[in-house]
Enzyme design. Sequence first.
Site, PDB file in Angstrom:
ATOM      1  N   LYS A 118       0.827  -1.209   0.000  1.00  0.00           N
ATOM      2  CA  LYS A 118       0.000   0.000   0.000  1.00  0.00           C
ATOM      3  C   LYS A 118       0.863   1.262   0.000  1.00  0.00           C
ATOM      4  CE  LYS A 118      -4.397  -1.641   1.781  1.00  0.00           C
ATOM      5  NZ  LYS A 118      -5.427  -1.493   2.811  1.00  0.00           N
ATOM      6  N   LYS A 200      -8.133 -12.654  -9.021  1.00  0.00           N
ATOM      7  CA  LYS A 200      -9.319 -12.739  -8.165  1.00  0.00           C
ATOM      8  C   LYS A 200     -10.289 -11.592  -8.485  1.00  0.00           C
ATOM      9  CE  LYS A 200     -10.139 -12.548  -3.287  1.00  0.00           C
ATOM     10  NZ  LYS A 200      -9.572 -12.244  -1.991  1.00  0.00           N
ATOM     11  N   LYS A 203     -13.330  -6.216  -5.251  1.00  0.00           N
ATOM     12  CA  LYS A 203     -14.433  -5.279  -5.072  1.00  0.00           C
ATOM     13  C   LYS A 203     -14.035  -3.850  -5.426  1.00  0.00           C
ATOM     14  CE  LYS A 203     -14.167  -5.178   0.021  1.00  0.00           C
ATOM     15  NZ  LYS A 203     -13.498  -3.931   0.357  1.00  0.00           N
TER      16      LYS A 203
END
Length: 335
Positions: A118, A200, A203
């Site tokens: 991140k 994957k 979202k």
Amino acid sequence: MENTTDNKKTVLSGIQPTGTITLGNYLGAVQNWQRMQEDFNSVFFIADLHALTVRREPAEFRQTSLDFFAQYLACGLDPEKCILYFQSHVRQHAELQWILNCNTYVGETSRMTQFKDKSAKHADNINMGLMDYPVLMAADILLYQTDLVPVGIDQKQHLELTRDIAIRFNNRYGETFTVPEAYIPKEGAKICSLQDPTAKMSKSDPDQNASVSIVDDEATIVRKFKRAVTDSGNEICVREDKPGITNLINIYSAIEHKAVSEVETEFVGQGYGSFKIAVGEAVAAAFKPVREAYHTLIKDKGQLSAIAKNGAERAASLAEKTLRKVKKRVGLVAF
Ligand code: TRP
């Protein structure tokens, strides 16, 4: 749940309200939570404080948080059977985090894979929260004397750190926390992106066609499946060199509760085009009740707020028990 004399184990999980709850989240996680609330003392929350580690537009963030809450309810999480709330409504999370911070080393949090990833991704905003993220997660978990935490592979390292913190605290101050274990639920389906079936389904994928929201309308769902990336050839079967078709078969199999071999037989001789439409229609039909329940709930702020308030009160009363013990252990004055 408040009855701690029963022998049920406590399960806890949180989800960050970012992007939208996808078919992948549903089949991989939410559906399992629904089952867990029958067998465990279950604590589920919207990890809104965690989401603040990345810059958010306030109005949009507030709406997404409410959407997630309403969608959980629409998916069948039952406030009578589990404790469901917003993390930010239970101040004990942040309060315990501070005390845990004082028992966690900078070296431990700064070597977390997710912190490094991140930091690279948000190089202009490497804030303290980003590094402290796993300590807040430890507080989430340890506050409720959690036995089991259903975690995906990406959160395993954070759970390991939580265990280390709990063990260290217990050794230093005396038995205080239950040391949680990872809970790997029965084989949840692994659902991949419709645009890149080797990744994957995420979202927060910026490509709108890559994921399906559980509240997308029927036409949108079918359109996204029509556009799903497939493989060369024309056979509808699960095979390593056919990640696109394999993903669609897995989705159909999970939605229709049919074995993969059954699905392969059902579509023998059919083309990719009609198969994709069949999967899209099946998904759209399966989520119709969720979609409808969500639209009713999201309009009813009164009901949402009553459920959230009740969830936060029940959570806080459990959390406060642990926090009081922790404060005493570390030597804070209490009258
Ligand atoms: N970090 C988790 C994720 O992004 C969300 C989360 C926050 C969580 N607190 C938690 C998950 C506690 C399990 C337990 O997926």
